[in-house]
Design a protein around this motif. Structure first.
Motif, PDB file in Angstrom:
ATOM      1  N   CYS A 174       0.833  -1.205   0.000  1.00 15.71           N
ATOM      2  CA  CYS A 174       0.000   0.000   0.000  1.00 15.71           C
ATOM      3  C   CYS A 174       0.869   1.257   0.000  1.00 15.71           C
ATOM      4  CB  CYS A 174      -0.917   0.002   1.226  1.00 15.71           C
ATOM      5  SG  CYS A 174      -1.980   1.472   1.335  1.00 15.71           S
ATOM      6  N   ARG A 175       0.495   2.244  -0.832  1.00 19.66           N
ATOM      7  CA  ARG A 175       1.212   3.517  -0.915  1.00 19.66           C
ATOM      8  C   ARG A 175       0.239   4.705  -0.876  1.00 19.66           C
ATOM      9  NH1 ARG A 175       6.407   3.884  -2.849  1.00 19.66           N
ATOM     10  NH2 ARG A 175       5.850   5.810  -3.938  1.00 19.66           N
ATOM     11  N   GLU A 176      -0.933   4.507  -0.302  1.00 24.68           N
ATOM     12  CA  GLU A 176      -1.935   5.572  -0.292  1.00 24.68           C
ATOM     13  C   GLU A 176      -1.396   6.846   0.362  1.00 24.68           C
ATOM     14  OE1 GLU A 176      -4.931   5.702  -1.571  1.00 24.68           O
ATOM     15  OE2 GLU A 176      -5.096   3.653  -2.304  1.00 24.68           O
ATOM     16  N   CYS A 177      -0.731   6.713   1.490  1.00 27.13           N
ATOM     17  CA  CYS A 177      -0.220   7.890   2.196  1.00 27.13           C
ATOM     18  C   CYS A 177       0.909   8.553   1.426  1.00 27.13           C
ATOM     19  CB  CYS A 177       0.240   7.503   3.606  1.00 27.13           C
ATOM     20  SG  CYS A 177       1.537   6.241   3.653  1.00 27.13           S
ATOM     21  N   VAL A 178       1.719   7.756   0.768  1.00 26.16           N
ATOM     22  CA  VAL A 178       2.823   8.289  -0.028  1.00 26.16           C
ATOM     23  C   VAL A 178       2.293   9.078  -1.216  1.00 26.16           C
ATOM     24  CG1 VAL A 178       4.866   7.708  -1.410  1.00 26.16           C
ATOM     25  CG2 VAL A 178       4.325   6.381   0.654  1.00 26.16           C
ATOM     26  N   ASN A 179       1.307   8.512  -1.882  1.00 21.55           N
ATOM     27  CA  ASN A 179       0.783   9.123  -3.109  1.00 21.55           C
ATOM     28  C   ASN A 179      -0.027  10.393  -2.869  1.00 21.55           C
ATOM     29  OD1 ASN A 179       1.961   7.033  -4.541  1.00 21.55           O
ATOM     30  ND2 ASN A 179       0.094   5.790  -4.568  1.00 21.55           N
ATOM     31  N   ILE A 180      -0.691  10.485  -1.712  1.00 20.50           N
ATOM     32  CA  ILE A 180      -1.563  11.641  -1.473  1.00 20.50           C
ATOM     33  C   ILE A 180      -0.799  12.848  -0.956  1.00 20.50           C
ATOM     34  CG2 ILE A 180      -2.175  11.261   0.961  1.00 20.50           C
ATOM     35  CD1 ILE A 180      -5.076  11.864   0.194  1.00 20.50           C
ATOM     36  N   CYS A 181       0.414  12.669  -0.480  1.00 20.08           N
ATOM     37  CA  CYS A 181       1.165  13.776   0.128  1.00 20.08           C
ATOM     38  C   CYS A 181       1.395  14.889  -0.892  1.00 20.08           C
ATOM     39  CB  CYS A 181       2.501  13.275   0.661  1.00 20.08           C
ATOM     40  SG  CYS A 181       3.504  14.609   1.398  1.00 20.08           S
ATOM     41  N   PRO A 182       0.946  16.102  -0.611  1.00 20.54           N
ATOM     42  CA  PRO A 182       1.067  17.206  -1.571  1.00 20.54           C
ATOM     43  C   PRO A 182       2.508  17.591  -1.893  1.00 20.54           C
ATOM     44  CG  PRO A 182      -0.522  17.731   0.145  1.00 20.54           C
ATOM     45  CD  PRO A 182       0.205  16.516   0.592  1.00 20.54           C
ATOM     46  N   VAL A 183       3.440  17.298  -0.979  1.00 21.00           N
ATOM     47  CA  VAL A 183       4.825  17.722  -1.173  1.00 21.00           C
ATOM     48  C   VAL A 183       5.789  16.541  -1.248  1.00 21.00           C
ATOM     49  CG1 VAL A 183       4.544  20.017  -0.200  1.00 21.00           C
ATOM     50  CG2 VAL A 183       5.022  18.110   1.325  1.00 21.00           C
TER      51      VAL A 183
END
Length: 264
Positions: A174-183
């Motif tokens: 899972c990479r949901e948190c990685v992908n959503i990070c604006p920066v």
């Protein structure tokens, strides 16, 4: 009454949702490096967590709206930190009365501006207590509520034997948190206790983005990595049902921010 049970009942009686005891012996070098000898002298940690209010967390994609950012800052940060600090203070007083040393670590107080960290890692204590694992967002992810939990720690020399054991990383691919990070503050690397935090998370990039939000919206609130974690959303599904879980919340417009930085 069993002493450990008594401490747990104090925490839960004051609203704690999570409670665990950690043996810090395996992490002494990391504790010493972050907090120095004053903190590293304590062999055990009591970890206490309070679950955040899911309806507020679920509005974080709309954090550019003032009512959302204010609600999050007040009810998912300031007030819960106060509640956690009160629990830690109460537990510490009981430990001291029983003849043991206790050091309550503030729920959210930075002491090192260069490294952007507190005097002790609450996430480390919670992980060693077996309450969750460190996700790719560097947040502590619990099986029950994902990362939607705030933590406090009481360091002590009390002979508490019911220490937990770290549980396996369940983020897998899972990479949901990685992908959503604006920066793009996260590298996407899984947690490795032998690696420095910088291998997974660029705190300075996150810090600059929050400063930008504070200047442009009046409230330095992001939390998208917290919001998006599937373990947290699964909790929402269990608590409130499919209708609320399936509601689509549009992500805030980030086009005005020109400080996006991708990790090398």
């Amino acid at each position: 009454m069993d002493f450990e049970k008594r401490i747990r009942e104090i925490a839960e009686g004051h609203g704690a949702n999570f409670f665990g005891i950690a043996d810090l012996s395996t992490a002494r070098d990391a504790v010493l490096d972050q907090g120095g000898q004053m903190i590293a002298q304590y062999p055990r940690a009591i970890s206490v967590g309070i679950e955040l209010l899911h309806p507020i967390v679920d509005e974080l994609p709309n954090r550019n709206r003032r009512e959302v950012s204010i609600s999050y800052r007040l009810h998912c940060y300031d007030i819960i930190n106060q509640r956690l600090d009160l629990i830690a203070s109460h537990i510490s007083s009981v430990l001291q009365k029983e003849g043991y040393r206790a050091f309550p670590v503030p729920a959210s107080e930075r002491v090192d501006d260069e490294r952007i960290c507190a005097i002790f890692s609450h996430k480390m204590a919670a992980r060693l207590a077996g309450l969750g694992w460190i996700g790719k967002s560097c947040l502590l992810v619990t099986p029950e509520a994902g990362p939607r939990v705030r933590w406090v720690t009481v360091l002590t020399d009390a002979p508490l034997n019911a220490t937990g054991k770290p549980i396996e990383d369940r983020c897998r691919e899972c990479r949901e948190c990685v992908n959503i990070c604006p920066v793009r503050a996260f590298s996407g690397r899984p947690f490795d206790e032998k690696e420095p935090r910088e291998a997974r998370y660029d705190a300075s990039v996150c810090e600059r983005y929050l400063h930008f939000l504070g200047e442009t919206t009046g409230s330095a609130v992001c939390g998208l990595c917290l919001y998006v974690c599937p373990y947290g959303k699964e909790t929402v599904f269990k608590l409130f049902g499919k209708k609320l879980f399936s509601r689509i919340v549009q992500q805030s417009d980030l086009s005005s921010y020109d400080g996006h930085e991708k990790r090398k």
